[in-house]
Design an enzyme around this catalytic site. Sequence first.
Site, PDB file in Angstrom:
ATOM      1  N   GLN A   1     -83.846  56.575  37.492  1.00 43.58           N
ATOM      2  CA  GLN A   1     -85.025  55.761  37.792  1.00 43.58           C
ATOM      3  C   GLN A   1     -86.268  56.307  37.068  1.00 43.58           C
ATOM      4  OE1 GLN A   1     -85.085  52.895  39.338  1.00 43.58           O
ATOM      5  NE2 GLN A   1     -82.955  52.921  39.951  1.00 43.58           N
ATOM      6  N   SER A   2     -86.082  56.824  35.881  1.00 44.33           N
ATOM      7  CA  SER A   2     -87.144  57.471  35.119  1.00 44.33           C
ATOM      8  C   SER A   2     -88.297  56.526  34.762  1.00 44.33           C
ATOM      9  CB  SER A   2     -86.534  58.036  33.828  1.00 44.33           C
ATOM     10  OG  SER A   2     -87.532  58.435  32.929  1.00 44.33           O
TER      11      SER A   2
END
Length: 98
Positions: free
Chosen positions: A42-43
């Site tokens: 989920q960068s």
Amino acid sequence: WIKRDDMTGAELAGNKVRKLEFLLVDALRQGADIIVTAGGMQSNHARATAAAARRLGLDCHLLLRCEDSKAVEPLPDPGLEGNLLAMRLLGASIELVS
């Protein structure tokens, strides 16, 4: 002097986009046609890179780290949620790594 992130015209704001401004200009000057970066599933950095690459007409390839270090290959697709959904909508090529 104050920089107004809400006036930059970028889909995203903040330090990640400011850093990408310099990196992507350099990539374009060198004739790059694809951007590759890595990060967590989920960068925010990966999402910002996908958005900036699309805006500049560059392909984007993301290497996203699976949270489960005991996962077996091939890694299961995590689906469509959060930043991962945005990265896919932005057309990034995604490869899951452990």
